[in-house]
Design a protein around this motif. Sequence first.
Motif, PDB file in Angstrom:
ATOM      1  N   ASP A  76       1.035  -1.202  -0.167  1.00 40.72           N
ATOM      2  CA  ASP A  76      -0.581  -0.066  -0.228  1.00 40.72           C
ATOM      3  C   ASP A  76       0.970   1.510  -0.136  1.00 40.72           C
ATOM      4  O   ASP A  76       0.801   1.407   0.948  1.00 40.72           O
ATOM      5  CB  ASP A  76      -1.184   0.515   1.038  1.00 40.72           C
ATOM      6  CG  ASP A  76      -2.137   1.342   0.781  1.00 40.72           C
ATOM      7  OD1 ASP A  76      -2.200   1.739  -0.244  1.00 40.72           O
ATOM      8  OD2 ASP A  76      -2.493   1.308   2.166  1.00 40.72           O
ATOM      9  N   ILE A  77       1.752   1.132  -1.250  1.00 40.85           N
ATOM     10  CA  ILE A  77       2.705   2.754  -0.995  1.00 40.85           C
ATOM     11  C   ILE A  77       2.292   2.684  -2.540  1.00 40.85           C
ATOM     12  O   ILE A  77       1.905   2.256  -3.822  1.00 40.85           O
ATOM     13  CB  ILE A  77       3.886   2.478  -0.856  1.00 40.85           C
ATOM     14  CG1 ILE A  77       4.840   0.632  -1.749  1.00 40.85           C
ATOM     15  CG2 ILE A  77       4.394   1.716   0.660  1.00 40.85           C
ATOM     16  CD1 ILE A  77       6.135   0.767  -2.078  1.00 40.85           C
ATOM     17  N   ALA A  78       2.800   3.442  -2.633  1.00 40.44           N
ATOM     18  CA  ALA A  78       2.739   4.632  -3.817  1.00 40.44           C
ATOM     19  C   ALA A  78       4.372   5.338  -4.269  1.00 40.44           C
ATOM     20  O   ALA A  78       4.649   6.200  -3.379  1.00 40.44           O
ATOM     21  CB  ALA A  78       1.826   6.566  -4.463  1.00 40.44           C
ATOM     22  N   ARG A 150      -3.906   6.598  -6.004  1.00 40.11           N
ATOM     23  CA  ARG A 150      -3.810   5.370  -5.183  1.00 40.11           C
ATOM     24  C   ARG A 150      -4.352   5.423  -3.711  1.00 40.11           C
ATOM     25  O   ARG A 150      -4.561   4.791  -3.359  1.00 40.11           O
ATOM     26  CB  ARG A 150      -2.339   4.828  -5.203  1.00 40.11           C
ATOM     27  CG  ARG A 150      -1.677   4.889  -6.382  1.00 40.11           C
ATOM     28  CD  ARG A 150      -2.118   2.958  -6.711  1.00 40.11           C
ATOM     29  NE  ARG A 150      -1.943   2.067  -5.648  1.00 40.11           N
ATOM     30  CZ  ARG A 150      -0.421   1.945  -4.791  1.00 40.11           C
ATOM     31  NH1 ARG A 150       0.134   2.054  -5.849  1.00 40.11           N
ATOM     32  NH2 ARG A 150      -0.166   1.402  -3.993  1.00 40.11           N
ATOM     33  N   PRO A 152      -2.336   5.768  -0.565  1.00 47.12           N
ATOM     34  CA  PRO A 152      -1.417   4.807  -0.443  1.00 47.12           C
ATOM     35  C   PRO A 152      -1.408   5.818   1.044  1.00 47.12           C
ATOM     36  O   PRO A 152      -1.497   6.732   1.269  1.00 47.12           O
ATOM     37  CB  PRO A 152       0.008   5.045  -1.161  1.00 47.12           C
ATOM     38  CG  PRO A 152      -0.461   6.357  -1.244  1.00 47.12           C
ATOM     39  CD  PRO A 152      -1.264   6.869  -2.431  1.00 47.12           C
ATOM     40  N   LYS A 153      -0.768   4.583   1.938  1.00 49.11           N
ATOM     41  CA  LYS A 153      -0.491   4.488   2.948  1.00 49.11           C
ATOM     42  C   LYS A 153       0.768   5.371   3.316  1.00 49.11           C
ATOM     43  O   LYS A 153       1.336   6.186   3.940  1.00 49.11           O
ATOM     44  CB  LYS A 153       0.245   3.232   4.084  1.00 49.11           C
ATOM     45  CG  LYS A 153      -1.516   2.677   4.350  1.00 49.11           C
ATOM     46  CD  LYS A 153      -1.738   1.217   5.710  1.00 49.11           C
ATOM     47  CE  LYS A 153      -2.799   0.780   6.222  1.00 49.11           C
ATOM     48  NZ  LYS A 153      -2.393  -0.103   6.942  1.00 49.11           N
ATOM     49  N   THR A 185      -0.249  12.775   3.905  1.00 45.60           N
ATOM     50  CA  THR A 185      -0.128  11.573   4.041  1.00 45.60           C
ATOM     51  C   THR A 185       1.975  11.219   3.793  1.00 45.60           C
ATOM     52  O   THR A 185       2.329  11.988   4.306  1.00 45.60           O
ATOM     53  CB  THR A 185      -0.222  10.820   2.770  1.00 45.60           C
ATOM     54  OG1 THR A 185      -1.741  11.122   2.116  1.00 45.60           O
ATOM     55  CG2 THR A 185       0.315   9.233   1.713  1.00 45.60           C
TER      56      THR A 185
END
Length: 353
Positions: A76-78, A150, A152-153, A185
């Motif tokens: 769960d990264i971008a 996304r 993301p986290k 984020t």
Amino acid sequence: MGALSIRNVRKTYGQTEILKGIDIEIEAGEFLILVGPSGCGKSTLLSMIAGLDVPTSGDILIGERNVTYLPSKDRDIAMVFQSYALYPNMNVGENIAFGLEMRKVPKAQREEAVQRVAKMLQIGHLLDRKPGQLSGGQRQRVAMGRALARDPKLFLFDEPLSNLDAKLRVEMRAEIKLLHQRTKTTTVYVTHDQVEAMTLGDRIAVMKDGLVQQFGTPDDIYARPANRFVAEFIGSPAMNFITAERQAQGLSAHGVSLPVDEAALSGQGTVLYGVRPEDLRLAGAGAPGSLPATLRMLEPTGPETYVLADTPVGTLTARVAGKVEQRVGEAIGLAWAPQACHLFDAGTEQRLA
């Protein structure tokens, strides 16, 4: 537990140890900068956070989940790369939506995400263009848009501004900071540029030779550098250093007494005495309490002037506001407050006071 925990991470290639035990922890929503010279290990560490490489030992946790050996797609990264990594055959909208499409996100949600990030980054008018029709700054916005879509986290930036010209770097730096303020984020950002580090980061990890030399807020690192390397790397121009002898009555170098707080005078022996260029002020030749100097060179930048001066304790650089009226070759004085000095051990180069 923090949003990102890096625990005693080591990386070895053959006999070469690239990372030598990295410990970093940041909270949710923080902006972490990994900064250091080429070869210090910062990009290797980012690759491990991203799942593009694995540590030889140690653990990486995102939230409460140990992701050390998880593939990138499950973290769960971008990531935003230095090279933008856009698909040339897709238009901007398709590039932004591609990651969502690969995750089987419904079309309506993909379109909603594209419009959301296009509005945020002010690239709505570019959605039908191909990457080859965009400027460098526009491509970087698209790369950030693809990451933002996304939700993301964790955002990871790998020297994203290094391919841009100086003016565009400043503009995009501001864009990234505003973006973080809006999204909150958790972000990890790799750079070799100490200005980017100081202006963007909530926390900075200054790295050298596979080790974190200092980890803290920009203010901590600037005001109390842990060692000579950090003191020289953070700040422009770099901190001035004078080799001095610490004695009961004070500090001296080449027979010249140096201003210093009494609290810093415990002990004897040789020390490295540091003073930042912006803490030096110009005084008239022979002014009481000033160090005699000869002006060697002037570097006007517009709002400031860098002054290079020869003194009995070596050549020092001062950073002064505005224009300097004195001329090269002229006798001047340099003065600074005792509280402005930084003392380091001459052998270990670690901070003393």
